[in-house]
Design a protein around this motif. Structure first.
Motif, PDB file in Angstrom:
ATOM      1  N   ILE A  72      16.847  44.897  68.271  1.00  0.00           N
ATOM      2  CA  ILE A  72      15.917  44.091  67.629  1.00  0.00           C
ATOM      3  C   ILE A  72      16.148  42.626  67.810  1.00  0.00           C
ATOM      4  N   ARG A  73      17.149  41.969  67.873  1.00  0.00           N
ATOM      5  CA  ARG A  73      17.373  40.672  67.965  1.00  0.00           C
ATOM      6  C   ARG A  73      18.474  40.387  69.047  1.00  0.00           C
ATOM      7  N   TYR A 185       5.981  40.898  68.404  1.00  0.00           N
ATOM      8  CA  TYR A 185       7.503  40.470  68.767  1.00  0.00           C
ATOM      9  C   TYR A 185       8.390  41.509  69.019  1.00  0.00           C
ATOM     10  N   CYS A 186       7.983  42.832  68.669  1.00  0.00           N
ATOM     11  CA  CYS A 186       9.076  43.887  68.434  1.00  0.00           C
ATOM     12  C   CYS A 186       9.065  44.824  69.432  1.00  0.00           C
ATOM     13  N   GLN A 285       6.568  39.494  56.995  1.00  0.00           N
ATOM     14  CA  GLN A 285       6.724  38.943  58.474  1.00  0.00           C
ATOM     15  C   GLN A 285       6.060  37.757  58.721  1.00  0.00           C
ATOM     16  N   ASP A 323      10.670  41.656  54.674  1.00  0.00           N
ATOM     17  CA  ASP A 323      11.342  41.177  56.016  1.00  0.00           C
ATOM     18  C   ASP A 323      10.350  39.887  56.289  1.00  0.00           C
ATOM     19  N   ILE A 325       9.873  36.710  59.465  1.00  0.00           N
ATOM     20  CA  ILE A 325      10.409  36.142  60.983  1.00  0.00           C
ATOM     21  C   ILE A 325       9.909  34.631  60.826  1.00  0.00           C
ATOM     22  N   PHE A 354      14.648  36.431  59.330  1.00  0.00           N
ATOM     23  CA  PHE A 354      15.136  36.522  60.619  1.00  0.00           C
ATOM     24  C   PHE A 354      14.515  35.249  61.366  1.00  0.00           C
ATOM     25  N   ILE A 355      15.196  35.022  62.213  1.00  0.00           N
ATOM     26  CA  ILE A 355      14.892  33.857  63.130  1.00  0.00           C
ATOM     27  C   ILE A 355      14.200  34.545  64.509  1.00  0.00           C
ATOM     28  N   TYR A 356      12.967  33.903  64.906  1.00  0.00           N
ATOM     29  CA  TYR A 356      12.258  34.793  65.813  1.00  0.00           C
ATOM     30  C   TYR A 356      12.972  34.869  67.060  1.00  0.00           C
ATOM     31  N   SER A 357      13.190  35.958  67.746  1.00  0.00           N
ATOM     32  CA  SER A 357      14.109  36.306  69.007  1.00  0.00           C
ATOM     33  C   SER A 357      13.041  36.933  70.062  1.00  0.00           C
ATOM     34  N   ARG A 359      11.965  38.851  73.155  1.00  0.00           N
ATOM     35  CA  ARG A 359      12.548  40.145  73.559  1.00  0.00           C
ATOM     36  C   ARG A 359      11.859  40.560  74.948  1.00  0.00           C
TER      37      ARG A 359
HETATM   38  N1  5AD Z   1      12.758  38.645  66.314  1.00  0.00           N
HETATM   39  C1  5AD Z   1      13.214  38.299  64.928  1.00  0.00           C
HETATM   40  N2  5AD Z   1      12.942  39.434  64.350  1.00  0.00           N
HETATM   41  C2  5AD Z   1      12.301  40.698  64.318  1.00  0.00           C
HETATM   42  N3  5AD Z   1      12.160  41.578  63.737  1.00  0.00           N
HETATM   43  C3  5AD Z   1      11.532  42.645  64.603  1.00  0.00           C
HETATM   44  N4  5AD Z   1      11.540  42.269  66.007  1.00  0.00           N
HETATM   45  C4  5AD Z   1      12.091  40.597  65.772  1.00  0.00           C
HETATM   46  C5  5AD Z   1      12.240  39.755  66.717  1.00  0.00           C
HETATM   47  N5  5AD Z   1      11.980  39.878  68.077  1.00  0.00           N
HETATM   48  C6  5AD Z   1      12.585  41.841  62.235  1.00  0.00           C
HETATM   49  C7  5AD Z   1      11.395  42.070  61.569  1.00  0.00           C
HETATM   50  C8  5AD Z   1      11.482  43.644  61.041  1.00  0.00           C
HETATM   51  C9  5AD Z   1      12.743  43.688  60.996  1.00  0.00           C
HETATM   52  C10 5AD Z   1      13.422  44.986  61.065  1.00  0.00           C
HETATM   53  O1  5AD Z   1      13.308  42.944  61.893  1.00  0.00           O
HETATM   54  O2  5AD Z   1      11.002  41.577  60.526  1.00  0.00           O
HETATM   55  O3  5AD Z   1      10.691  44.047  59.900  1.00  0.00           O
END
Ligand code: 5AD
Ligand code: SF4
Length: 457
Positions: A72-73, A185-186, A285, A323, A325, A354-357, A359
């Motif tokens: 996921i990250r 993002y996922c 998010q 959650d 991001i 969460f810091i955006y990562s 993918r």
């Molecule tokens: N970068 C950061 N956080 C993410 N999540 C999902 N994909 C990413 C990403 N690329 C977070 C979302 C989700 C949680 C399980 O992980 O907030 O709800």
């Protein structure tokens, strides 16, 4: 119903058991990521123990090493490669088996990298082939060849795998697999495939079995639980109402719902239940309508606020976790302030930040306006500070109330005291006798201490 494939795997379990008999073999397992992965690992452990392996908590004394991976990250992925380096050293002087499974293995760039740079890995399996682990392991032991068992198409829903639960009072029950949403993002929809729901009768009989074994708390799991589809119009709210009727289960939780699918029938099923937790997890998010659109979340800032208001109106004692991001591509200062604004308005009990990562393979990874790391970190810290500012104020509302608590055990910091969690997941510390452990009891909250509450039996 147990499929032919599972019967076949049970035969492989016996075969591996025969090979391993009297050898006193041990496994070392590492589980990364979310509760769904933890639940998968409980099944892997169930199979391993039936194959004659015992758990080793010490990394140096095992015979089989297994990582159930998460993608996921980025940091979850890095950790796996770090561990592989450690396993390699062990393998230099000992005949061990190394197996990798789960989400990361569904990514081609990862399996390519493993083939090229980590050739000492023996078994690789994906998210759709977990049930075939006994067969893969058997073949690896017998042939000493590398086994690659990854399916790109969606797996079936299999019932009847052995399972060894990691806790005696709280259990997770997966109700659906996969995700259809493609938030930009996922990576999940790419590695776990499309949504597949388990049959209501299979879920309910699993939970009835758990209740008979003495389980008190159940968490229903899925990537998007409120799009659960049990067939013939049987929806998530029907499942909630049926689980609520199971005697012996006292606390019901579920993760994660999607705001866009949080319909009134679900809210009403929660309202009508005395068992469903009043802490509801709803992933926000982002608080910016513009960013939400870029994320393909299918709701606006106003619709999210409207949803939490609608839930509060029907369930007055509800609180929320979420959650968030930070640093999604194109997120401006103004967008980020919208997120802070929603945080202030909803007053979340808990925030997973969460810091955006980036993918590989997702749409957001291809967006040009990526945010510099430094800005992402600064925003993350601002969000964290805002949340922490409110913890004490939020805690005050508990002081003087009576809370239902599942007693978990002795407190880590003070072994004279017992600890447990409120329905809303707040840690409570209190004096009490050992025989309370595992019971659900009423505790009066007497004071708040930011990271925990103090109570009296
Ligand atoms: N970068 C950061 N956080 C993410 N999540 C999902 N994909 C990413 C990403 N690329 C977070 C979302 C989700 C949680 C399980 O992980 O907030 O709800
Ligand atoms: Fe990922 Fe969105 Fe599906 Fe959740 S709903 S798993 S964030 S794509």
């Amino acid at each position: 119903m147990e499929a032919e494939e599972i019967k076949e795997q049970k035969e492989y379990i016996k075969k591996v058991y025969e090979l391993n008999k009297n050898k006193n073999l041990k496994y070392y397992i590492l589980t990364m990521g979310c509760k769904l992965n933890e639940n998968d690992s409980e099944k892997l452990v169930g199979m391993l123990e039936k194959m004659g392996y015992e758990e080793s908590k010490d990394m140096n004394t095992a015979d089989l090493y297994l990582i159930n991976t998460c993608c996921i990250r980025e940091n979850a992925e890095e950790k796996v490669f770090g561990k592989l380096g450690e396993f390699k050293k062990i393998k230099e002087h000992k005949d061990i088996i190394i197996a990798l499974g789960g989400c990361m293995m569904q990514e081609k760039h990862i399996t390519d990298k493993i083939k090229k740079s980590y050739p000492f890995v023996d078994v690789v399996f994906g998210t759709h082939t977990i049930h075939k682990f006994p067969e893969d392991l058997y073949k690896a032991i017998i042939s000493k060849n590398k086994i690659n068992d990854i399916l790109d198409i969606d797996g079936k829903v299999y019932e009847g795998l052995p399972i060894k639960r990691s806790d005696k009072k709280q259990a997770s029950v997966t109700i659906m697999y996969g995700c259809n949403n493609f938030c930009t993002y996922c990576i999940v929809p790419y590695v776990r495939g499309r949504e597949r729901s388990r049959k209501p009768e299979d879920i309910l009989s699993e939970i009835e079995g758990l209740a008979k074994e003495g389980y008190k708390e159940i968490t229903l799991l899925g990537q998007n639980v409120n799009s659960y589809n049990g067939g013939d119009g049987y929806k998530f709210s029907n499942l909630l109402r049926d689980v609520d009727k199971i005697q012996g289960i006292e606390i019901i939780r579920f993760i994660s719902p999607h705001p866009k699918d949080f319909t009134d029938d679900v809210i009403e099923a929660i309202r009508d239940s005395k068992k469903i937790s009043r802490l509801i997890h709803i992933p926000l998010q982002s608080g910016s309508t513009k960013v939400l659109k870029e994320m393909n979340r299918k709701y606006t800032k106003e619709q999210f606020l409207n949803l939490t208001d609608r839930i509060k109106a029907k369930i007055p004692d509800v609180v929320f976790s979420t959650d968030i991001i930070v640093g999604f591509p194109g997120e401006t200062e103004e967008d980020f302030e919208d997120t802070l604004d929603v945080v202030k308005k909803v007053n979340f009990e808990q925030i997973f930040m969460f810091i955006y990562s980036r993918r590989v393979g997702t749409l957001a990874d291809k967006m040009e306006n990526q945010i510099p790391e430094e800005i992402k970190h600064k925003r993350f810290n601002r969000l964290k500070a805002l949340f922490e500012e409110n913890i004490e104020k939020n805690n005050e509302k508990y002081v003087g109330t009576t809370q239902k608590i599942l007693v978990e055990g002795y407190s880590k910091n003070n072994t004279e005291m017992l600890t447990g969690r409120t329905d809303t997941n707040k840690v409570v510390v209190f004096e009490g006798k050992k025989d309370l452990i595992g019971k659900i009891i009423n505790i009066k909250i007497v004071s708040e201490h930011k990271w925990y509450l103090k109570g009296k039996v």
